[in-house]
Design an enzyme around this catalytic site. Structure first.
Site, mmCIF file in Angstrom:
data_model
loop_
_atom_site.group_PDB
_atom_site.id
_atom_site.type_symbol
_atom_site.label_atom_id
_atom_site.label_comp_id
_atom_site.label_asym_id
_atom_site.label_seq_id
_atom_site.Cartn_x
_atom_site.Cartn_y
_atom_site.Cartn_z
ATOM 1 N N LYS A 109 -21.216 -14.909 -16.264
ATOM 2 C CA LYS A 109 -21.613 -15.284 -14.897
ATOM 3 C C LYS A 109 -20.429 -15.273 -13.950
ATOM 4 O O LYS A 109 -20.551 -14.858 -12.798
ATOM 5 C CB LYS A 109 -22.264 -16.671 -14.886
ATOM 6 N N LYS A 192 -31.696 -8.442 -23.264
ATOM 7 C CA LYS A 192 -32.701 -9.509 -23.201
ATOM 8 C C LYS A 192 -33.373 -9.514 -21.829
ATOM 9 O O LYS A 192 -32.734 -9.150 -20.824
ATOM 10 C CB LYS A 192 -32.067 -10.864 -23.516
ATOM 11 N N LYS A 195 -33.762 -12.667 -15.450
ATOM 12 C CA LYS A 195 -33.878 -12.442 -14.001
ATOM 13 C C LYS A 195 -32.713 -11.628 -13.477
ATOM 14 O O LYS A 195 -32.864 -10.832 -12.569
ATOM 15 C CB LYS A 195 -33.886 -13.782 -13.263
HETATM 16 P P1 TYM Z 1 -32.722 -21.088 -18.871
HETATM 17 O O1 TYM Z 1 -33.338 -21.786 -17.712
HETATM 18 O O2 TYM Z 1 -31.881 -19.895 -18.601
HETATM 19 O O3 TYM Z 1 -33.855 -20.618 -19.873
HETATM 20 C C1 TYM Z 1 -34.849 -21.506 -20.373
HETATM 21 C C2 TYM Z 1 -35.141 -21.169 -21.816
HETATM 22 O O4 TYM Z 1 -35.607 -19.817 -21.946
HETATM 23 C C3 TYM Z 1 -34.903 -19.170 -22.991
HETATM 24 N N1 TYM Z 1 -34.851 -17.711 -22.712
HETATM 25 C C4 TYM Z 1 -35.209 -16.751 -23.582
HETATM 26 N N2 TYM Z 1 -35.677 -16.812 -24.844
HETATM 27 C C5 TYM Z 1 -35.971 -15.651 -25.456
HETATM 28 N N3 TYM Z 1 -35.814 -14.419 -24.863
HETATM 29 C C6 TYM Z 1 -35.339 -14.306 -23.604
HETATM 30 N N4 TYM Z 1 -35.211 -13.116 -23.038
HETATM 31 C C7 TYM Z 1 -35.012 -15.513 -22.903
HETATM 32 N N5 TYM Z 1 -34.532 -15.773 -21.662
HETATM 33 C C8 TYM Z 1 -34.439 -17.122 -21.572
HETATM 34 C C9 TYM Z 1 -33.532 -19.807 -22.978
HETATM 35 O O5 TYM Z 1 -32.870 -19.625 -24.202
HETATM 36 C C10 TYM Z 1 -33.878 -21.253 -22.692
HETATM 37 O O6 TYM Z 1 -34.180 -21.938 -23.886
HETATM 38 N N6 TYM Z 1 -28.739 -23.837 -20.109
HETATM 39 C C11 TYM Z 1 -30.194 -23.786 -20.225
HETATM 40 C C12 TYM Z 1 -30.902 -24.995 -19.665
HETATM 41 C C13 TYM Z 1 -30.461 -26.304 -20.209
HETATM 42 C C14 TYM Z 1 -30.751 -26.826 -21.507
HETATM 43 C C15 TYM Z 1 -30.185 -28.128 -21.524
HETATM 44 C C16 TYM Z 1 -31.402 -26.318 -22.623
HETATM 45 C C17 TYM Z 1 -29.782 -27.275 -19.549
HETATM 46 N N7 TYM Z 1 -29.617 -28.368 -20.325
HETATM 47 C C18 TYM Z 1 -30.276 -28.925 -22.673
HETATM 48 C C19 TYM Z 1 -31.476 -27.113 -23.773
HETATM 49 C C20 TYM Z 1 -30.914 -28.401 -23.786
HETATM 50 C C21 TYM Z 1 -30.673 -22.575 -19.444
HETATM 51 O O7 TYM Z 1 -30.040 -22.121 -18.521
HETATM 52 O O8 TYM Z 1 -31.910 -22.126 -19.784
#
Ligand code: TYM
Length: 329
Positions: A109, A192, A195
């Site tokens: 990022k 993957k 967005k």
């Molecule tokens: P975020 O908002 O990017 O994504 C939410 C969840 O979706 C999963 N994900 C995917 N899984 C499979 N294939 C894909 N192409 C794909 N794209 C996204 C992500 O792995 C995620 O589980 N940092 C985290 C948010 C967060 C969090 C936490 C998660 C903040 N605090 C504490 C767990 C525990 C994030 O940006 O997810």
């Protein structure tokens, strides 16, 4: 169980749903589950305030539409529970600069934004995530593969804190389902679905017009072979479609392979397009119903925050005490 999702993107995409949210719904039945919309994480990159507020409600509405039940889990907004930022500070002070610099999501990022533009918040983003997880003494964290490194950091920091100050935090494990750990872009099935990385045609937004979604599925990239068979290495496009199909219908991949024996890719795509439309149509409607009643939505989130704070405050008080902070009288 604890997990979170960012509100920034507006509509959830299929990767969010299959990789994470779907598991959250299943796990609320068997576990004490905390799920949150991570608005503090969202502001690590610039946000328009009104859009952030709207997207936070939209994320909560989608989680409810996906099947989270406020009677079965605790659903809340991260900024409503100040303990997250408070514990994050303590954990920041236990994190090595080099250790944080090695986080691959930060590297990606910040490279995209330019090192001078990336905020310190983006740098410490994973440490806030550590605090999110440890506050609830979570045993498992249901996420997609891209979050594995952040869970490993959580384990390291929890062990470090426990080692230095005495047993305080549960050491959490990632809960990542092999089949759906990584859902791929429909146009480039080697990256993957996301967005930021996907082309619009390769990204399935759950709130898009169902017709547009069907069209994207029908124009998904496959290969020059003709056999419908799961082979992630040699046939990533077809394998991705089979994973999506199997997960949305509950039909094992082997059964789909049998049913589509001798059939063309077009047949698979047409049927999957239909499956997808059947899934997204009621999802959109339910999301809209929650959005149409913001008072109910806000009161669900207020109750969730109240429940979450009870747990978070207890853990934070213990951590503060262990660190040596003088209690406020
Ligand atoms: P975020 O908002 O990017 O994504 C939410 C969840 O979706 C999963 N994900 C995917 N899984 C499979 N294939 C894909 N192409 C794909 N794209 C996204 C992500 O792995 C995620 O589980 N940092 C985290 C948010 C967060 C969090 C936490 C998660 C903040 N605090 C504490 C767990 C525990 C994030 O940006 O997810």
């Amino acid at each position: 169980m604890l997990s979170g999702i960012q509100p920034t993107a507006g509509s959830f995409h299929l990767g969010n749903y299959l990789g994470a949210v779907r598991q959250w719904v299943a796990l609320q039945e068997s576990h004490d589950a905390f799920y949150m919309v991570v608005d503090l994480h969202a502001i690590t990159v610039p946000q328009d305030p009104e859009a952030l507020r709207a997207n936070t409600r939209l994320a909560a509405a989608q989680l409810l539409a996906a099947g989270l039940d406020p009677d079965r889990c605790t659903l809340f907004v991260q900024s409503h529970v100040p303990e997250h930022a408070q514990l994050a500070w303590v954990m920041n002070c236990l994190t090595g600069f080099g250790e944080a610099s090695r986080m691959t999501q930060f590297k990606d990022k910040s490279a995209k934004q330019g090192a001078d533009r990336a905020s310190v918040g983006l740098f410490t983003y994973p440490v806030l995530q550590v605090a999110d997880i440890l506050l609830y003494q979570a045993n498992e964290v249901p996420v997609g593969e891209d979050q594995r490194q952040h869970i490993e950091l959580t384990r390291d920091l929890a062990e470090r804190f426990n080692g230095r100050f005495g047993a305080t935090f549960t050491i959490p494990k990632p809960y990542i389902l092999k089949e759906t750990a990584k859902i791929y872009d429909l146009q480039d099935p080697t990256v993957k679905m996301s967005k930021s990385a996907s082309t619009p045609k390769g990204l399935i937004n759950l709130l898009d017009e169902p017709k547009a979604t069907a069209k994207k599925v029908k124009s998904a990239v496959t290969d020059t072979d003709t056999v419908i068979r799961y082979d992630a290495e040699n046939k990533p496009g077809v394998s991705n479609l089979l994973t999506i199909y199997s997960t949305l219908t509950g039909r094992p991949v082997a059964e789909l392979e049998r049913d589509y024996e001798g059939k063309m890719y077009g047949a698979l795509k047409t049927d999957l397009a239909e499956v997808m439309v059947e899934f997204v149509t009621p999802f959109r409607e339910r999301t809209q119903q929650y959005l149409d009643d913001p008072e109910t939505l806000d009161s669900i989130l207020a109750k969730g925050a109240e429940k979450a704070r009870v747990v978070a405050a207890e853990t934070l008080a213990q951590a503060y005490d262990r660190v040596g902070f003088l209690p406020a009288k």
